[in-house]
Write a protein that holds these residues in place. Structure first.
Motif, PDB file in Angstrom:
ATOM      1  N   ILE A 185      30.976 -20.775 -23.929  1.00  0.00           N
ATOM      2  CA  ILE A 185      30.475 -19.817 -23.311  1.00  0.00           C
ATOM      3  C   ILE A 185      30.343 -18.626 -24.029  1.00  0.00           C
ATOM      4  N   ALA A 186      31.233 -18.190 -25.024  1.00  0.00           N
ATOM      5  CA  ALA A 186      31.050 -17.112 -25.879  1.00  0.00           C
ATOM      6  C   ALA A 186      30.078 -17.590 -26.948  1.00  0.00           C
ATOM      7  N   PHE A 187      29.985 -18.789 -27.276  1.00  0.00           N
ATOM      8  CA  PHE A 187      28.918 -19.162 -28.124  1.00  0.00           C
ATOM      9  C   PHE A 187      27.302 -18.743 -27.598  1.00  0.00           C
ATOM     10  N   VAL A 188      27.371 -19.205 -26.327  1.00  0.00           N
ATOM     11  CA  VAL A 188      25.898 -18.922 -25.715  1.00  0.00           C
ATOM     12  C   VAL A 188      25.637 -17.362 -25.707  1.00  0.00           C
ATOM     13  N   VAL A 189      26.692 -16.490 -25.358  1.00  0.00           N
ATOM     14  CA  VAL A 189      26.361 -15.158 -25.098  1.00  0.00           C
ATOM     15  C   VAL A 189      26.424 -14.618 -26.805  1.00  0.00           C
ATOM     16  N   ILE A 190      26.905 -15.121 -27.838  1.00  0.00           N
ATOM     17  CA  ILE A 190      26.318 -14.647 -29.017  1.00  0.00           C
ATOM     18  C   ILE A 190      25.152 -14.965 -29.365  1.00  0.00           C
ATOM     19  N   GLU A 191      24.782 -16.336 -29.145  1.00  0.00           N
ATOM     20  CA  GLU A 191      23.430 -16.692 -29.581  1.00  0.00           C
ATOM     21  C   GLU A 191      22.325 -15.774 -28.938  1.00  0.00           C
ATOM     22  N   SER A 192      22.655 -15.704 -27.531  1.00  0.00           N
ATOM     23  CA  SER A 192      21.582 -14.869 -26.787  1.00  0.00           C
ATOM     24  C   SER A 192      21.468 -13.432 -27.317  1.00  0.00           C
ATOM     25  N   ARG A 193      22.463 -12.802 -27.846  1.00  0.00           N
ATOM     26  CA  ARG A 193      22.293 -11.629 -28.478  1.00  0.00           C
ATOM     27  C   ARG A 193      21.765 -11.393 -29.844  1.00  0.00           C
TER      28      ARG A 193
END
Length: 563
Positions: A262-270
Motif C-alpha cells: 500500500i505504501a508502495f502504491v502511494v509512493i509511486e502515485s506521488r
C-alpha cells in the motif's frame, strides 16, 4: 544502396535477437521447474530426508526461492534496462545464470548444509533468470516491426511456457542418471548463450536515464517477499493445525507485506511526473486498457496454471502411476512423459496464434484460448482419479492449445500498447504478474489441498492401516501426522508407509500384510478419495479464475499498435 544494406542488417539482427532471447527464456524457465520433479533424487543425493520433521522447509524453499526472486525483482530489473540498456542487463543476466549453474552442480556439502548451498545458489540463479525475463520481451519489441511482433513474442513466450513443462521431463530423465546432471544441463547452454549474447546483441531501443526510485524498489521488494515467504510457511503445520494460517508469524508477515505494498502504491502515485526520479512501477500504464486487462488475465491464468502443474504431478506420481504398476522410484520420469500433451499444445498453438494475431488482433485468440483452458479444467474435475489415459491426454492437449492461444497474443498486445521508452518496465511488470501468479498458486492451491485432506485423510488412514493389522494406537498416531507430509510424499512420488510405521511395527505383521502396506497400490488407493475431494476444490477454483481471466481478456478493447 546504403539503405538496402542497413535494412538487410536489421532483418538479420531481429532473427538473431529472437534466437538468443528464446534460448535465454527457455533456459530460465526450464531451470524454474526442473528441480520440482527431480527433488527426490536431489535430496537422496545430499543425504537429506525431505519428509522428516523440520525438513519440509528445505523442500519448499528449493521451489519457492527461485519463484520468489523472479517475482520480486523482475520489475526493478526491467526498469534498469530502460535506464542503462536492455541488452546490457540481459547479457549480465546470462552471465550470472551460467555462474550459478556451475556452483549448483558442484555442491560440496551434505544434509542440511548441502540443501542450504543449493537454495542459496538457486536464488542467485533466479536473479540472473529475472534479468533475462525482464528484458527479453523488450529487446524483441525493439527489434521487430509491429507487423511481426506478435509472431516473435509468440515464439519467445510459448517457448518460455513450454520450458516449464519441458523442465519436468528433463528433471525426470536427468535425475535417473545423476542428481547433479539436473544442474549440469544449464552449464554449456549458459556459457554458449552468454558468449553469443555479448557478441551478437546490440542496443536498438530508447534509453531513459533517471535517478533510481529507491523508496519504490525497497517497499515493493520487501512487501512482495514478505507475502510470498509467509505463504510458504502458511502451508506448513502450526500449533496442532494442518496449516500455518493461524500463526502470528504468518499473519504478521502477510499484514506487513500488504502494508508495504500500500505504501508502495502511494509512493509511486506521488512520484509520477513530479520530478527527476521516475517510479519503478508505471501506474499510469494501467490507464491503457489493453495493458491493464492483459496483465490481469495473465495473473489469473498464471495462478491457475501453477496450481494445475503441481496437482497434476501429485496426481500422476502419487496415485495414477503406482496404481498402473510403476515403481515409485520411476514415477518422476514417467510423470514428465505423460504430461507431454500439455507441452505439445503450447508448441502447436503458440507461434500460430502469435502470427495470426498480428493480422486479426489479440482479443479473439486470447479469449478463445481461455475458454478452452476453462473447459479443460472442467473436464479434469469430472474424470475419476484412476482415469483412462487417452481422455486425460486429450484434456491436457486442450489445455495446452488454449494456453498457447492466449499467451502469445496477450503478450504482444501488452507490449505493443505501451510507449517505446517504457517497454523495459512494461516487460518487467508483465513478468512480475506472471511470476507472482506462479508463486501465489503454491500457497493458494497447496493450502486448499491440505485443508481438504485434513478433513478426510485421518479417518481414512486409521481405517486402512487398522484393516492391515496395524495396532490401532499406532495407526491413529500415523494418521494424526500433518497432512502436508502425506501431500509431499505424493508430490515426491514416494510411499511413506514403511517410513512412517518403521521396521519394528512391520516385523510384527504377517508377511502378506507387510507386502500390501509397502506395495504399489496401498498408499495410492488410501489417499485417492481424500485427494480427489481436495482436487475438486482446487480445480474448481482454477476454473473460476480462468473464467474471470476470460472476461478480462474480452474487455481489452481495440488498440492501435505502437511502432
Amino acid at each position: 544502396m546504403t539503405a538496402t544494406l542497413e535494412r538487410t542488417k536489421h532483418d538479420r539482427y531481429k532473427w538473431v535477437a529472437l534466437s538468443n532471447t528464446t534460448l535465454g527464456m527457455l533456459m530460465a524457465t526450464i531451470d524454474g521447474s526442473i528441480v520440482i520433479i527431480s527433488l527426490p533424487a536431489i535430496f537422496r543425493g545430499i543425504g537429506l530426508d525431505p519428509l522428516a520433521p523440520g525438513n519440509i522447509g528445505y523442500l519448499l524453499w528449493m521451489i519457492m526461492g527461485y519463484l520468489l526472486v523472479s517475482a520480486v525483482l523482475v520489475v526493478a530489473l526491467g526498469r534498469l534496462g530502460d535506464m542503462f540498456g536492455r541488452v546490457r542487463m540481459y547479457n549480465t543476466g546470462f552471465l550470472i545464470f551460467a555462474i550459478a549453474s556451475v556452483a549448483l552442480s558442484v555442491d560440496p556439502f551434505r544434509a542440511a548444509s548441502g540443501a542450504l548451498w543449493l537454495i542459496g545458489w538457486r536464488i542467485v540463479q533466479a536473479f540472473g533468470g529475472a534479468m533475462l525475463t525482464a528484458n527479453s520481451a523488450a529487446i524483441l519489441t525493439d527489434a521487430f516491426p509491429a507487423s511481426q511482433r506478435g509472431m516473435a513474442l509468440g515464439i519467445n513466450q510459448i517457448t518460455a511456457l513450454a520450458g516449464q513443462f519441458l523442465g519436468l521431463l528433463l528433471g525426470g530423465v536427468l535425475a535417473a542418471v545423476d542428481w547433479r546432471a539436473v544442474f549440469w544441463v544449464s552449464v554449456p547452454v549458459g556459457v554458449v548463450g552468454t558468449i553469443w549474447s555479448y557478441r551478437s546483441l546490440r542496443e536498438t531501443g530508447e534509453r531513459h536515464r533517471a535517478p533510481i526510485d529507491w523508496a519504490g524498489n525497497v517497499t515493493f521488494a520487501a512487501g512482495t517477499a514478505l507475502i510470498l515467504a509467509s505463504m510458504t510457511y502458511g502451508i506448513q503445520p502450526y500449533g496442532g493445525h494442518p496449516t500455518g494460517w493461524t500463526s502470528p508469524k504468518v499473519l504478521g508477515g502477510v499484514g506487513l507485506g500488504v502494508a508495504l505494498l500500500i505504501a508502495f502504491v502511494v509512493i509511486e502515485s506521488r512520484l509520477f511526473g513530479l520530478g527527476p526520479v521516475e517510479p519503478m512501477f508505471r501506474l499510469g500504464l494501467f490507464r491503457i486498457r489493453a495493458f491493464a486487462a492483459g496483465n490481469l488475465a495473465a495473473l489469473l491464468v498464471s495462478v491457475a496454471r501453477g496450481g494445475m502443474q503441481f496437482m497434476l504431478i501429485i496426481w500422476l506420481q502419487g496415485i495414477w502411476l503406482p496404481l498402473h504398476g510403476y515403481r515409485f522410484e520411476d514415477t518422476p520420469l514417467w510423470a514428465g512423459i505423460f504430461m507431454l500433451p500439455l507441452t505439445a499444445g503450447f508448441l502447436i498453438a503458440g507461434p500460430v496464434s502469435g502470427y495470426l494475431s498480428d493480422r486479426f488482433g489479440a482479443r479473439l485468440f486470447s479469449t478463445t484460448g481461455l475458454v478452452l483452458v476453462a473447459a479443460a479444467f472442467a473436464g479434469l474435475l469430472l474424470i475419476p482419479v484412476n482415469f483412462p489415459y487417452p481422455l486425460f491426454a486429450a484434456l491436457l492437449l486442450l489445455s495446452g492449445l488454449g494456453q498457447g492461444m492466449f499467451a502469445a497474443p496477450n503478450t504482444s498486445a501488452i507490449m505493443s500498447s505501451v510507449p517505446a521508452n517504457q517497454r523495459g518496465v512494461a516487460s518487467g511488470m508483465r513478468g512480475t504478474f506472471q511470476n507472482a501468479g506462479t508463486s501465489l498458486s503454491i500457497g493458494v492451491f497447496f493450502s486448499l489441498m491440505v485443508a481438504g485432506l485434513a478433513r478426510a485423510l485421518p479417518d481414512t488412514l486409521t481405517a486402512g492401516l487398522s484393516a492391515q493389522g496395524v495396532p490401532h494406537d499406532v495407526a491413529a498416531s500415523v494418521a494424526s501426522l500433518p497432512p502436508v507430509s502425506t501431500l509431499f510424499a505424493a508430490f515426491l512420488g514416494s510411499n511413506p508407509i514403511e517410513h512412517l510405521l518403521g521396521g519394528a511395527v512391520l516385523a510384527t505383521l504377517p508377511a502378506g500384510n507387510v507386502a500390501t502396506l509397502t506395495g504399489h497400490e496401498f498408499f495410492p488407493n488410501l489417499i485417492a478419495q481424500p485427494f480427489h475431494d481436495g482436487l475438486v476444490v482446487v480445480f474448481g477454483a482454477a476454473t473460476v479464475m480462468t473464467l474471470l481471466a476470460t472476461v478480462a481478456s474480452a474487455s481489452r478493447g481495440r488498440h492501435v499498435r505502437r511502432r
